[in-house]
Scaffold this active site. Structure first.
Site, short mmCIF file in Angstrom:
data_model
loop_
_atom_site.label_atom_id
_atom_site.label_comp_id
_atom_site.label_asym_id
_atom_site.label_seq_id
_atom_site.Cartn_x
_atom_site.Cartn_y
_atom_site.Cartn_z
N GLY A 1 38.75 44.76 38.06
CA GLY A 1 40.28 44.51 37.67
C GLY A 1 40.08 43.21 36.92
O GLY A 1 39.12 42.88 36.57
N ASN A 2 41.37 42.56 36.85
CA ASN A 2 41.61 41.45 36.15
C ASN A 2 42.78 40.54 36.89
O ASN A 2 43.20 40.80 37.62
CB ASN A 2 41.66 41.55 34.72
CG ASN A 2 42.97 42.33 34.61
OD1 ASN A 2 43.80 41.83 34.62
ND2 ASN A 2 42.86 43.58 34.15
N HIS A 3 42.52 39.19 36.24
CA HIS A 3 43.84 38.04 37.03
C HIS A 3 45.10 38.32 36.64
O HIS A 3 45.71 37.43 36.71
CB HIS A 3 43.06 36.84 36.67
CG HIS A 3 41.64 36.74 37.55
ND1 HIS A 3 41.66 36.79 38.67
CD2 HIS A 3 40.53 36.36 36.83
CE1 HIS A 3 40.29 36.15 39.19
NE2 HIS A 3 39.76 36.07 37.98
#
Ligand code: CTP
Length: 404
Positions: A213-215
């Protein structure tokens, strides 16, 4: 949320029995989130006290050109400033006398001076006895006032102060509010437009418990959705996993998890929308094979084979008909050149460039510092702003596309 939320409203009250109803009217405006300043004609004070209205509006009431209580250092009520402050002016009740003055430009009290100085939309809600309401002079005044661009909120039928029954009662406060809301909504610049927005990160499964995923917080996309809805657009907000929430009847949120789900959800709607804004941080790669069971640790090293996800924005560009297409670019070097390439590659109308070199820009922040680049490569750097203000700037570009 009411379209009146945050609006600055000048309420002009003239001297008729219906003036007593303006207490409810002010309360309803405040409840809808509006800011209210009241101007009273001298005669209206016989029907309702300024104290009632200043208490309810949380603002001093204006009725004379200077503050008479402070005779020696009387302060001038600047009618031009008051008029320019307002987003909207409502004269309610508008008596036959006040209507006649409005129609003829008679300026013998503060309310008339403010009315004549007002540049905002003016609405008037007449109140008078039934024969006065039907008198040819009154009808001619209505006609003149509407020709000047003012809007009539028609009187209602019912019992009148004279004991007679008929048309002439000022519209009930609830009905005045409903009238204003409907009228303002119908004039919103993106009314009738459909906007598709992607937001948040995507999660690409590795196994049943792990993902890549990512932030991305999703905040930018949600702020864009709210700003679009406040301008009257119907919004389809396709969002990856996020803590952001929005409650607005014009926004349909479609929650998704992976890039493929986001792609599928978007393409169910893309053909029907007028604008698409891709604010999501979509994963560029996903695991080639997703394990059906939790992967157990074994060797010291572990490799996951990745493959490209579908580029949603590029697919919008490839299937573009009349849609106005906005993409985002997050760059760390050669920002402008890379962004220009992206405009061409993805067939965009506008790109919103974030540079991670700018302080206050990027993931997880409440602010953003963007540069707009359009398809003619016109570059417009913007100040560091809250994400809400950046969202408004983006929607202003959408409005410009439809109206310029
Ligand atoms: N985008 C998308 N689908 C993807 C990847 C990106 O819709 N699978 C959209 C993003 O929402 C964003 C824009 O494309 O509007 C970002 O473009 P991208 O090519 O992914 O650029 P970056 O990730 O910023 O940078 P890079 O070129 O290094 O990948």
């Amino acid at each position: 949320m009411s379209v009146l939320n945050g609006k600055k409203i000048l309420l002009g009250i003239s001297g008729g029995i219906a003036a007593y109803k303006t207490a409810s009217l002010v309360r309803l405006f405040i409840k809808a989130g509006a800011h209210v300043q009241v101007i009273m004609t001298p005669a209206s004070k016989d029907f309702i006290t300024p104290l009632t209205l200043s208490t309810l509006s949380k603002n001093p009431v204006h009725s004379t050109f200077y503050n008479q209580e402070e005779e020696n250092n009387g302060t001038w009520n600047n009618h031009v400033e008051l008029a320019l402050w307002a987003d909207l002016m409502l004269i309610a009740p508008a008596t036959a006398n006040t209507l006649s003055k409005m129609a003829n430009g008679t300026c013998d009290n503060l309310l008339m001076a403010v009315y004549l100085s007002a540049k905002c939309p003016v609405y008037f809600a007449p109140a008078m006895d039934l024969d006065m309401y039907k008198h040819p002079t009154t009808i001619a005044n209505f006609s003149a006032l509407t020709q000047f661009g003012n809007t009539l909120i028609p009187a209602e039928n019912g019992e009148l102060a004279s004991g007679l029954s008929g048309e002439g009662r000022m519209a009930e406060p609830e009905n005045i509010i409903a009238f204003l809301e409907a009228d303002l909504e119908s004039k919103l610049p993106l009314k009738g437009k459909k906007i598709l927005i992607t937001a948040g990160p995507t999660y690409e499964a590795i196994d049943p418990v792990r993902f890549i995923g990512n932030h991305s917080s999703g905040k930018m996309g949600f702020d864009i959705a709210l700003s679009a809805a406040n301008l009257g657009a119907s919004v389809i907000l396709v969002s990856g996993p996020t803590n952001c929430k929005v409650h607005n009847s014009l926004i349909e949120v479609i929650p998704v998890v992976s890039a493929q789900e986001m792609y599928d959800a978007c393409h169910e709607h893309y053909a029907d929308v007028d604008v698409a804004i891709a604010a999501a941080a979509v994963a560029d790669y996903k695991p080639k094979n997703v394990a059906t069971q939790k992967i157990k640790k074994a060797a010291d090293e572990f490799t996951i084979e990745l493959e490209r996800t579908k580029d949603i924005l590029a697919s919008f560009g490839a299937n573009k008909k009349n849609q106005f297409l906005i993409g985002f670019a997050l760059e760390t070097e050669n920002e402008i050149e890379n962004a220009k390439l992206k405009i061409q590659k993805k067939n965009l109308d506008l790109i919103v460039l974030n540079s991670l070199q700018d302080k206050g820009a990027g993931f997880g922040k409440d602010t953003n510092k963007i540069t707009f680049i359009d398809k003619s490569f016109h570059i417009e750097p913007m100040e560091l702003k809250s994400k809400e203000a950046v969202a408004d700037d983006i929607l202003n570009k959408v409005i410009a596309f439809f109206y310029e």
